[in-house]
Design an enzyme around this catalytic site. Sequence first.
Site, PDB file in Angstrom:
ATOM      1  N   HIS A  67      15.958  -4.995  34.992  1.00 18.28           N
ATOM      2  CA  HIS A  67      15.311  -3.754  35.427  1.00 18.28           C
ATOM      3  C   HIS A  67      16.345  -2.762  35.957  1.00 18.28           C
ATOM      4  CE1 HIS A  67      11.553  -5.969  35.137  1.00 18.28           C
ATOM      5  NE2 HIS A  67      10.904  -4.832  35.335  1.00 18.28           N
ATOM      6  N   SER A 105       7.086  -0.896  35.469  1.00 14.38           N
ATOM      7  CA  SER A 105       8.106  -1.216  36.461  1.00 14.38           C
ATOM      8  C   SER A 105       9.433  -0.510  36.219  1.00 14.38           C
ATOM      9  CB  SER A 105       8.344  -2.731  36.511  1.00 14.38           C
ATOM     10  OG  SER A 105       8.677  -3.240  35.231  1.00 14.38           O
TER      11      SER A 105
END
Length: 290
Positions: free
Chosen positions: A273, A40
């Site tokens: 992230h 990711s």
Amino acid sequence: MRFLKRFAAVAAGLLVFGSGFAGVSAAAAPYRHYVALGDSYTSGPFIPFQRLDPLGCARSTDNYPSMLARALRVRAFTDISCGGADTTNMTTGQSVPLGWNPPQFSALRSTTDLVTIGIGGNDFGVFGDLVGTCPGLREQDPAGSPCQDKYTVNGVDTIKERIKQTQVRVTEVLRGVHQRAPKAKVLLVGYPRIAPPEGTCPSVLPFADGDVRWLDSVEQALNAALANAAAADGATRFVDMYPASLGHDACAPGAAAWIQGKDTNLFAAASYHPRRSGMAGVAAVLRTVT
């Protein structure tokens, strides 16, 4: 790194683009076929716009592979990265919400001439344990290192021991890439900084003070393992994003931060992230070595 499972439920309403990239003429393209492999930190969960192939992989049309493909004006581009992937998903398919991602090596061809790989953080649950466990331990000892203490057994840092095994796995991944795409330039992409080199920001990174330093040391250990894997392979270049992301960790003020903090922004980035700015930073560094 693993992104929140609720992604599939909330992202369906986001505008999506198709799975391909329309390159320019063959005469203008320095690369015939670029393949992006990864987890990711490559796919880009919640960065607009999210693709549907499958939705559960959380692949953005503005992740660093897509930006690099546009900058290089490649003839053909395949992004098969997927949130939650680890090294085993290079050769084994991955079940995700609302779909299935095939083995990532399936995208490689004998004609592939550029490969980027961003993998390793999910192996042996390293990043998942850090972000899933450490914030909950902060209240026990805000100025100490309760999470590091939890994962230290008989004086051994068990998280960093797992990373040693990850290095072996990544070395095998690189070997597999060369076997399937023997003419490709292969770039192994390191992870950008999550924690700052000094100081804390508990409202953004809710780790105990000592655990912020430990988190940073774990990420350095992971990047060192990736660098060692590339060196052992001998035909892969490691692209170290740790120096380039100095001043762009999750604690950095405002737009300077490349990494989202603890709170997911459904229209920008998943918690812990990269934001779009982080993807642009990686793409810029990659552009200098391609």
